[in-house]
Design an enzyme around this catalytic site. Structure first.
Site, PDB file in Angstrom:
ATOM      1  N   SER A  12       0.873  -1.177   0.000  1.00 13.05           N
ATOM      2  CA  SER A  12       0.000   0.000   0.000  1.00 13.05           C
ATOM      3  C   SER A  12       0.906   1.222   0.000  1.00 13.05           C
ATOM      4  CB  SER A  12      -0.936  -0.005   1.217  1.00 13.05           C
ATOM      5  OG  SER A  12      -0.207  -0.171   2.412  1.00 13.05           O
ATOM      6  N   GLU A  68       1.327   5.488   0.797  1.00 15.61           N
ATOM      7  CA  GLU A  68       0.767   6.644   1.520  1.00 15.61           C
ATOM      8  C   GLU A  68       1.172   7.945   0.826  1.00 15.61           C
ATOM      9  OE1 GLU A  68       0.760   6.499   5.837  1.00 15.61           O
ATOM     10  OE2 GLU A  68       1.511   8.567   5.869  1.00 15.61           O
ATOM     11  N   THR A  76      -3.031  11.267   3.956  1.00 19.28           N
ATOM     12  CA  THR A  76      -2.924  11.729   5.343  1.00 19.28           C
ATOM     13  C   THR A  76      -3.848  12.920   5.613  1.00 19.28           C
ATOM     14  OG1 THR A  76      -1.073  13.182   4.851  1.00 19.28           O
ATOM     15  CG2 THR A  76      -0.540  10.927   5.537  1.00 19.28           C
ATOM     16  N   HIS A 119      -7.090   9.023   6.036  1.00 18.72           N
ATOM     17  CA  HIS A 119      -6.614   9.171   7.415  1.00 18.72           C
ATOM     18  C   HIS A 119      -7.534  10.164   8.120  1.00 18.72           C
ATOM     19  CE1 HIS A 119      -2.182   7.821   6.906  1.00 18.72           C
ATOM     20  NE2 HIS A 119      -2.896   7.350   5.899  1.00 18.72           N
ATOM     21  N   ASP A 123      -1.179  14.454  16.369  1.00 23.98           N
ATOM     22  CA  ASP A 123      -0.233  15.180  17.225  1.00 23.98           C
ATOM     23  C   ASP A 123      -0.855  16.490  17.685  1.00 23.98           C
ATOM     24  OD1 ASP A 123       2.094  13.537  17.353  1.00 23.98           O
ATOM     25  OD2 ASP A 123       2.328  13.885  15.202  1.00 23.98           O
ATOM     26  N   HIS A 155       5.675   4.450  21.043  1.00 23.14           N
ATOM     27  CA  HIS A 155       5.400   5.867  20.802  1.00 23.14           C
ATOM     28  C   HIS A 155       6.169   6.688  21.834  1.00 23.14           C
ATOM     29  CE1 HIS A 155       3.083   9.643  20.789  1.00 23.14           C
ATOM     30  NE2 HIS A 155       2.767   9.315  19.547  1.00 23.14           N
ATOM     31  N   ASP A 180       2.123   0.938  25.652  1.00 21.50           N
ATOM     32  CA  ASP A 180       1.964   1.161  24.217  1.00 21.50           C
ATOM     33  C   ASP A 180       1.109   0.062  23.580  1.00 21.50           C
ATOM     34  OD1 ASP A 180       3.380   3.057  22.139  1.00 21.50           O
ATOM     35  OD2 ASP A 180       3.243   1.079  21.216  1.00 21.50           O
ATOM     36  N   ARG A 192      -6.528  -1.832  22.723  1.00 25.50           N
ATOM     37  CA  ARG A 192      -7.815  -1.123  22.814  1.00 25.50           C
ATOM     38  C   ARG A 192      -8.345  -0.780  21.423  1.00 25.50           C
ATOM     39  NH1 ARG A 192      -6.564   3.539  26.976  1.00 25.50           N
ATOM     40  NH2 ARG A 192      -8.530   4.347  26.214  1.00 25.50           N
ATOM     41  N   GLN A 210       4.943   2.906  12.382  1.00 21.88           N
ATOM     42  CA  GLN A 210       5.868   4.027  12.187  1.00 21.88           C
ATOM     43  C   GLN A 210       7.069   3.461  11.429  1.00 21.88           C
ATOM     44  OE1 GLN A 210       6.554   7.001  11.645  1.00 21.88           O
ATOM     45  NE2 GLN A 210       5.976   7.838  13.654  1.00 21.88           N
ATOM     46  N   GLN A 253      16.798  15.351   6.661  1.00 25.74           N
ATOM     47  CA  GLN A 253      15.405  15.540   7.116  1.00 25.74           C
ATOM     48  C   GLN A 253      14.903  14.318   7.885  1.00 25.74           C
ATOM     49  OE1 GLN A 253      12.978  16.468   3.702  1.00 25.74           O
ATOM     50  NE2 GLN A 253      13.830  18.530   3.533  1.00 25.74           N
ATOM     51  N   PHE A 278      13.555  14.260  11.753  1.00 24.59           N
ATOM     52  CA  PHE A 278      12.191  13.834  12.033  1.00 24.59           C
ATOM     53  C   PHE A 278      12.186  12.600  12.944  1.00 24.59           C
ATOM     54  CE2 PHE A 278       8.177  11.679  10.731  1.00 24.59           C
ATOM     55  CZ  PHE A 278       7.331  12.606  11.313  1.00 24.59           C
ATOM     56  N   HIS A 314       3.706  -1.186   3.745  1.00 26.13           N
ATOM     57  CA  HIS A 314       3.110   0.136   3.557  1.00 26.13           C
ATOM     58  C   HIS A 314       4.251   1.115   3.289  1.00 26.13           C
ATOM     59  CE1 HIS A 314       0.061   3.255   4.006  1.00 26.13           C
ATOM     60  NE2 HIS A 314       0.837   3.897   4.866  1.00 26.13           N
TER      61      HIS A 314
END
Ligand code: FAD
Length: 304
Positions: free
Chosen positions: A19, A21, A52, A81, A113, A156, A165, A171, A183, A219, A223, A273
Site C-alpha cells: 500500500s 501513503e 494523510t 486518514h 499530534d 510511541h 503502548d 484497545r 511508524q 530531514q 524527524f 506500507h
C-alpha cells in the site's frame, strides 16, 4: 561470483501486497507532481493508497479533494486518514459521513499530534474523541469500514513503556481495528521483536511494516528524533557526505530500502506500507525488486 543473498527465493513477488501513503498537496504544482506519482504507481495494483490528514484537520478539504480525485480518476482504492485533534466528536462524525458518502470504505484512524507540534503535550479536545481507540469505535459504529491504525515498533515517544503502548494497540483492536501500519523503522530486528510482543499480548491483526525510502537523510534524521524512530549508525554512515550529491543519495536510498524490504520478505513479511512522500521513483524501484510489477502490454505480469 556468489549469488546475491536475496535471490534464493524463487517465489519472490508471490503473495506480496503493498500500500502507498500520500499527503494532500498544497499547491497546483504539488498536485500535478502527486498525480504523476499516482499514475506511475497505479499499474502496480496496490492493495490501497492512503491520504494523510493534517494537524487539527488543517488539510480536511485537501484530503477530501485528493481522495475524490483518486476515486474518480484512477482504479485505486483510497483510505482516508483521520485524527481526533481539535475537533468535537460531532465534527469528526460529519467528516466520516462525508467520506462515506463519497464512497470511501477504508480509514486510517489516528489520535494525531498536538496542534503545537510533535513533542508538545497532547490535550484531547473537550467534547472530542480522546484517542485513536475511541475514533476506531466511532468508525465501527458508523459503518462496516476497513479500519487501520498506527503501531510503534520502538514504542510511541509518549508511552512510558512497551506494555502501555501495546495496551493502547489492544484497545484499538478491541474497538474494531483490522490492521496496524507501523511508524517507519530501519532495524528489522526491532520490528520482529515488537511483533512478538504484540502476539504475546493476544493481538493477531496484521502489523504491516511502514517503509520510508530515505529521500533526504538530514530531514529523516531530524524527524526520527522527534517521532522516536531510531537511526542506526550504519545508516548515517551510508549517507555520510551525500547531501550535495542527490544522484548518489538516491541510488544509496534505493539500495538501503530494497535491502530492508527484502530482508523482511526473507523473514516472512508479505505486506508493506510505503511512505511515498508523493514521489514514485524509489518506491517503484523497490516494488520491482520484490516482484511487484506492472503487467506487460500483452497482459502478462512481468513477475510471472
Ligand atoms: P494512539 O494510538 O492513540 O497512541 C499512540 C501511543 O501513544 C499509545 O501507544 C499510547 O501508549 C501513547 N499515548 C497516547 N496518548 C497518550 C497520553 N495522553 N499519555 C501517555 N501516552 C499516550 N498524524 C497526523 O496528524 N495525520 C496523519 O494522517 C497521520 N498518519 C499516520 C499514519 C501512520 C501509519 C502512523 C504510524 C502515524 C501517523 N500519524 C499521523 C502520526 C500520529 O498522529 C502520531 O504519532 C500521534 O502522536 C499519535 O497518534 P496515534 O493514533 O498513533 O495515537
Amino acid at each position: 561470483m556468489n549469488q546475491p543473498r536475496f535471490s534464493r527465493r524463487p517465489d519472490i513477488g508471490a503473495g506480496i501486497r503493498v500500500s502507498f501513503e500520500f499527503f494532500p498537496p498544497k499547491t497546483d504544482e504539488m498536485e500535478a507532481r502527486l498525480w504523476e506519482t499516482v499514475k506511475r504507481l497505479e499499474p502496480l495494483d496496490p492493495h490501497f493508497v492512503s491520504v494523510t490528514y493534517g494537524a487539527g484537520g488543517s488539510t480536511r478539504e485537501r484530503t477530501a479533494r485528493t481522495i475524490k480525485r483518486i476515486l474518480t480518476g484512477s482504479t485505486l482504492t483510497p483510505a482516508a486518514h483521520l485524527t481526533c485533534v481539535d475537533a468535537t466528536s460531532g465534527e469528526i462524525d460529519t467528516v466520516i459521513a462525508e467520506f462515506a458518502g463519497m464512497g470511501v470504505t477504508r480509514f486510517v484512524a489516528l489520535r494525531g499530534d498536538p496542534g503545537a507540534g510533535v513533542g508538545a503535550r497532547y490535550h484531547p479536545h473537550e467534547g472530542g474523541y480522546a484517542n485513536a481507540a475511541e475514533l476506531v469505535g466511532a468508525l465501527r459504529a458508523q459503518g462496516d469500514f476497513d479500519i487501520s491504525v498506527s503501531a510503534y515498533p520502538e514504542k510511541h515517544p509518549e508511552s512510558p513503556d512497551f506494555a502501555t503502548d501495546i495496551e493502547m494497540l489492544k484497545r484499538k483492536v478491541d474497538n474494531g481495528a483490522t490492521r496496524a501500519m507501523t511508524q517507519f523503522f530501519f532495524d528489522n530486528d526491532l520490528y520482529e521483536s515488537y511483533v512478538e510482543r504484540v502476539r504475546r499480548a493476544g493481538i493477531f491483526i496484521p502489523i504491516v511494516p511502514g517503509i520510508l525510502p530515505v529521500h533526504n537523510f538530514t530531514q529523516v534524521a531530524n524527524f526520527s528524533t522527534r517521532c522516536g524512530a531510531h537511526v542506526p549508525p550504519w545508516l548515517a554512515e551510508r549517507f555520510d557526505g551525500l547531501q550535495a550529491d542527490p544522484q548518489t543519495h538516491a541510488l544509496v536510498a534505493a539500495a538501503v530500502a530494497a535491502e530492508q524490504v527484502m530482508d523482511l520478505v526473507e523473514r516472512g513479511v508479505a505486506d508493506f506500507h510505503f511512505y511515498t512522500m508523493n514521489r514514485a521513483d524509489l518506491v517503484f524501484a523497490i516494488c520491482h525488486m520484490i516482484g511487484i510489477r506492472a503487467p506487460h502490454a500483452d497482459g502478462a505480469s512481468a513477475a510471472a
